[in-house]
Every structure is written in structure tokens, then in C-alpha cells.
Design a protein around this motif. Structure first.
Motif, short mmCIF file in Angstrom:
data_model
loop_
_atom_site.label_atom_id
_atom_site.label_comp_id
_atom_site.label_asym_id
_atom_site.label_seq_id
_atom_site.Cartn_x
_atom_site.Cartn_y
_atom_site.Cartn_z
N GLY A 172 0.80 -1.22 0.00
CA GLY A 172 0.00 0.00 0.00
C GLY A 172 0.83 1.27 0.00
O GLY A 172 0.70 2.11 -0.90
N ALA A 173 1.70 1.41 1.00
CA ALA A 173 2.45 2.67 1.15
C ALA A 173 3.69 2.73 0.27
O ALA A 173 3.91 3.72 -0.43
CB ALA A 173 2.83 2.85 2.62
N ALA A 176 2.62 1.13 -3.88
CA ALA A 176 1.53 1.85 -4.55
C ALA A 176 1.45 3.32 -4.17
O ALA A 176 0.80 4.10 -4.86
CB ALA A 176 0.20 1.16 -4.26
N ARG A 178 -0.17 4.73 -1.65
CA ARG A 178 -1.54 5.10 -1.31
C ARG A 178 -1.55 6.33 -0.41
O ARG A 178 -0.64 6.52 0.40
CB ARG A 178 -2.24 3.94 -0.60
CG ARG A 178 -2.38 2.67 -1.42
CD ARG A 178 -3.29 2.90 -2.61
NE ARG A 178 -3.52 1.66 -3.34
CZ ARG A 178 -4.15 1.59 -4.51
NH1 ARG A 178 -4.61 2.69 -5.06
NH2 ARG A 178 -4.33 0.43 -5.11
N GLU A 182 -6.09 6.88 3.14
CA GLU A 182 -6.44 5.48 2.87
C GLU A 182 -5.70 4.55 3.82
O GLU A 182 -6.29 3.59 4.33
CB GLU A 182 -6.10 5.13 1.42
CG GLU A 182 -6.55 3.73 1.02
CD GLU A 182 -6.32 3.46 -0.45
OE1 GLU A 182 -6.02 2.28 -0.79
OE2 GLU A 182 -6.43 4.40 -1.27
N ILE A 183 -4.43 4.81 4.06
CA ILE A 183 -3.66 4.01 5.01
C ILE A 183 -4.29 4.10 6.39
O ILE A 183 -4.43 3.09 7.10
CB ILE A 183 -2.20 4.48 5.06
CG1 ILE A 183 -1.52 4.36 3.68
CG2 ILE A 183 -1.41 3.71 6.12
CD1 ILE A 183 -1.40 2.96 3.16
#
Length: 202
Positions: A172-173, A176, A178, A182-183
Motif C-alpha cells: 500500500g504505502a 503503490a 496510497r 487510505e492508510i
């Protein structure tokens, strides 16, 4: 030269080599990194890399050992929380901060483990399935205060927390990128779900 001095000199040389390897791996990638370039960056004799670490795989294994040891020996920077959900949420944020600080070595370890069976096998030594002692202490504190069931499996809970941490932090971090919102939402949701899966006494 006295034995103590020899040991000290070797330790200093190993540290220089590991620091150089980390920098070269981060800059060029594992496959493109050369041992001669690492030796030059470390201002060390090329033969010492093979003697001390056994080559490039050994260097990466030593860096992984160093990385894991640093995580296990550190202390949590946030104060103890009053609920299991808040403790999990805060712990996830702590691990995200750590992973972003060490993004270069995290990328290196994960990407290499995905394609290199030999390195992956060497890394199994770190997969003992036991909780971080910092996390274990915090959950036991909640148990002592009657906020978590006394027979809760802390190692199983920790395994769930680590799966969430790896998925959100790396994919995620780091990969991508993000957004923080969102995290944050993911951490809140997973912390609540994990805490509810391991209920305390009311």
C-alpha cells in the motif's frame, strides 16, 4: 596485534562493508551491484567480503539479520494504550514509520525473497512465529487490567498484525504510494477487526 584489537578492527570493517552494500544495493539493485564496487565504497579489500560474508548472498543475509535485530531490540515510541484496538492501531503506525525510514532495505529484502529460493530459505530463521516482546508486554498489560482475555493467543494475534502491517506498508504505502487517508482507514479497520476477533472481558 592483540586479539581484542583484531576483533575490533574486523567488526569495524564488517560494518563499513555492510553500510556500503546497503547503499550500493539501494542505488543499483541487487543483481547489478558488484562486489568490487561494494569493496571500493567500503574502502576494504575485495577478498574480505568473501571471507567475512561468503559473497553477495551472505551480504544480503547479514543485512537482513541486522535489520531484524534492530527491530526486535528497539522500544516502542508511543505510550501504552487503554484498549487492544488502540494498541494494535498504534503499533501498526509504528511499524509503518519504521518501514518508511528503512524503505531501501525493505524493498531489497522483499523483492529478493520473492525470486531467490536460497535467500528465502536463509530468511526462515526469522520466521519463528513469536510475538515482538514489546507487543507482548503491551498486550499482557491489558490482560492484567482485565481488558483482554487472559487465555488469548498473543502469538496468533501478532501474526495477524504482522500480515496487515506487511500488506499495507509494503504494497500500500511503499509500492503503490496510497494516500495517508487510505492508510489511516485501513489501520483503523484492521485494528478494530483484529481486536474484536480477540475480545477482552467486559
Amino acid at each position: 596485534m592483540k586479539k581484542a584489537s583484531i576483533v575490533k578492527d574486523r567488526a569495524a570493517t564488517e560494518t563499513r562493508i555492510l553500510n556500503a552494500a546497503r547503499a550500493v544495493f539501494a542505488r543499483r539493485g541487487y543483481d547489478a551491484a558488484g562486489l568490487r564496487e561494494i569493496a571500493e565504497a567500503a574502502q576494504a579489500n575485495l577478498s574480505l567480503i568473501s571471507r567475512y560474508f561468503g559473497g553477495k548472498v551472505g551480504l544480503l543475509t547479514a543485512l537482513t539479520d541486522q535489520f531484524v535485530a534492530g527491530r526486535r531490540e528497539g522500544r516502542l515510541s508511543y505510550p501504552p494504550q487503554d484498549t487492544l484496538e488502540d494498541e494494535i492501531y498504534s503499533y501498526l503506525h509504528e511499524k509503518l514509520r519504521d518501514d518508511l525510514k528503512d524503505e531501501d532495505i525493505v524493498r531489497l529484502i522483499v523483492s529478493r525473497a520473492a525470486i531467490d529460493a536460497e535467500f528465502r530459505e536463509k530468511g526462515r530463521v526469522h520466521s519463528d512465529g513469536l510475538a515482538d516482546e514489546n507487543f507482548r508486554f503491551r498486550v499482557r498489560r491489558l490482560q492484567d487490567n482485565g481488558k483482554v482475555s487472559p487465555d488469548m493467543d498473543i502469538d496468533l494475534l501478532f501474526a495477524g498484525v504482522m500480515h496487515v502491517s506487511f500488506s499495507v506498508n509494503f504494497f500500500g504505502a511503499i509500492v503503490a504510494g496510497r494516500p495517508d487517508t487510505e492508510i489511516e482507514a485501513l489501520f483503523h479497520g484492521f485494528a478494530a477487526a483484529l481486536a474484536q476477533g480477540f475480545p477482552g472481558r467486559h
